[in-house]
Design an enzyme around this catalytic site. Sequence first.
Site, PDB file in Angstrom:
ATOM      1  N   TYR A 110       0.601  -1.288   0.037  1.00 32.19           N
ATOM      2  CA  TYR A 110       0.025   0.083   0.034  1.00 32.19           C
ATOM      3  C   TYR A 110       0.841   1.257   0.040  1.00 32.19           C
ATOM      4  O   TYR A 110       1.992   1.201   0.286  1.00 32.19           O
ATOM      5  CB  TYR A 110      -1.037   0.064   1.083  1.00 32.19           C
ATOM      6  N   LEU A 145      11.199   1.508   6.931  1.00 33.93           N
ATOM      7  CA  LEU A 145      10.557   1.940   5.713  1.00 33.93           C
ATOM      8  C   LEU A 145      11.081   3.239   5.252  1.00 33.93           C
ATOM      9  O   LEU A 145      11.169   4.258   5.975  1.00 33.93           O
ATOM     10  CB  LEU A 145       8.858   2.064   5.862  1.00 33.93           C
ATOM     11  N   LYS A 160       6.499  -1.812   1.693  1.00 32.58           N
ATOM     12  CA  LYS A 160       5.235  -1.450   2.613  1.00 32.58           C
ATOM     13  C   LYS A 160       4.152  -2.223   2.293  1.00 32.58           C
ATOM     14  O   LYS A 160       3.269  -2.251   1.559  1.00 32.58           O
ATOM     15  CB  LYS A 160       5.115  -0.156   1.937  1.00 32.58           C
ATOM     16  N   GLU A 185      12.778   3.154  13.578  1.00 27.77           N
ATOM     17  CA  GLU A 185      11.911   4.301  13.161  1.00 27.77           C
ATOM     18  C   GLU A 185      10.823   4.121  14.196  1.00 27.77           C
ATOM     19  O   GLU A 185      10.814   3.963  15.400  1.00 27.77           O
ATOM     20  CB  GLU A 185      11.407   3.997  11.808  1.00 27.77           C
TER      21      GLU A 185
HETATM   22  N1  PDD Z   1       3.040   5.290   7.296  1.00 23.93           N
HETATM   23  N2  PDD Z   1       7.602   4.217   8.668  1.00 23.93           N
HETATM   24  C1  PDD Z   1       6.715   3.441   8.689  1.00 23.93           C
HETATM   25  C2  PDD Z   1       6.429   2.179   9.414  1.00 23.93           C
HETATM   26  C3  PDD Z   1       5.371   3.948   8.097  1.00 23.93           C
HETATM   27  O1  PDD Z   1       4.231   3.297   8.256  1.00 23.93           O
HETATM   28  C4  PDD Z   1       5.366   5.265   7.478  1.00 23.93           C
HETATM   29  C5  PDD Z   1       4.359   5.929   7.035  1.00 23.93           C
HETATM   30  C6  PDD Z   1       6.586   5.901   7.513  1.00 23.93           C
HETATM   31  C7  PDD Z   1       6.905   7.384   6.742  1.00 23.93           C
HETATM   32  O2  PDD Z   1       6.792   7.252   5.243  1.00 23.93           O
HETATM   33  P1  PDD Z   1       6.212   8.196   4.503  1.00 23.93           P
HETATM   34  O3  PDD Z   1       7.127   9.602   4.745  1.00 23.93           O
HETATM   35  O4  PDD Z   1       6.491   7.887   3.026  1.00 23.93           O
HETATM   36  O5  PDD Z   1       4.943   8.576   4.718  1.00 23.93           O
HETATM   37  C8  PDD Z   1       7.892   5.284   8.235  1.00 23.93           C
HETATM   38  C9  PDD Z   1       1.761   5.753   6.329  1.00 23.93           C
HETATM   39  C10 PDD Z   1       1.421   7.159   6.564  1.00 23.93           C
HETATM   40  C11 PDD Z   1       0.577   4.664   6.872  1.00 23.93           C
HETATM   41  O6  PDD Z   1       0.769   3.717   7.060  1.00 23.93           O
HETATM   42  O7  PDD Z   1      -0.425   5.350   7.383  1.00 23.93           O
END
Ligand code: PDD
Length: 290
Positions: A33, A205, A148, A180
């Site tokens: 996703y 991620l 992801k 993270e």
């Molecule tokens: N999550 N790390 C994890 C585990 C994440 O799920 C996310 C983003 C990020 C940040 O990635 P980005 O900058 O590409 O949004 C880091 C999304 C927002 C979610 O699962 O809702």
Amino acid sequence: MSHIAYVNGRYLPQADAYVHIEDRGYQFADGVYEVMCIWNGLPVDLTGHIARLNRSLRELSMASPASDGALTFIMKEVVRRNHVEKGTVYIQVNRGVAPRAHAFPSKNVKPSLVITAKHGAGPSESVAEAGVKVVTTPDIRWKRVDIKTVGLLPNAMAKQVAAEARAFEALLHVDGTVTEASSSNAWMVTPDKTIVTHPSTNAILSGITRATVIRIAKEAGYKVQERAFTVAEALKAKEVFLTGTTTFVMPVVQIDEKTVANGSPGTVALDLRQRYRAFMDGLTDTAWNA
Ligand code: PDD
């Protein structure tokens, strides 16, 4: 007004939008996703999100449900039909529908594609101005969190730990080394003002916001180091902050029961937050060019 979702070729009221019970996303979390921010009706980092989606698909030998252009067209249409000005678009690709068996089904099985949109982008300014609390919790996820996938149960459990502690986020660590956070990337600023974040390995991620903030920080003249850091280092840091699609740049002022520095948001995090906001405000119609 009912929400409109795109499901496998059709735009439907969300209440009527379903996937099959033998969809592998449902049975094996065999799906990937993306969440992308919509700001003034425009996508934030569309090309980054599409590139990461394609990478996730490739890493899992999953077929792409549509070309980049077609995906973009559908996302734009879902944003338009839901009248989203500031919000998020959610895109999920599952391997498809097949009788339950662990090994991948035949290549003839078509991937499922769901795209939805939601109103509301980022936390309120007042939250960012005050800074947030995070709690530390062991990172119990699998070893390919760079992909992801929708296998988010450990992330959900970590976020629940945070919710029960009335914290904004859970900071994940492996034996004291920060990877993270449960749905955002983690950063610290050292006493000599170097900005530090975990390198893009299989252990995190690789956030799209992370990449943009690294670019913005370097352009602003900050020193950025991609290296792992520990919870102990973060507790002694000048600043700690988070980044993500739904977080933007968020100062952290408390880790568990200890304050970070003097307990107020740091100048670097606030500066980067403002610069990131200026980047979003500066988007133009070309942001939709995949
Ligand atoms: N999550 N790390 C994890 C585990 C994440 O799920 C996310 C983003 C990020 C940040 O990635 P980005 O900058 O590409 O949004 C880091 C999304 C927002 C979610 O699962 O809702």
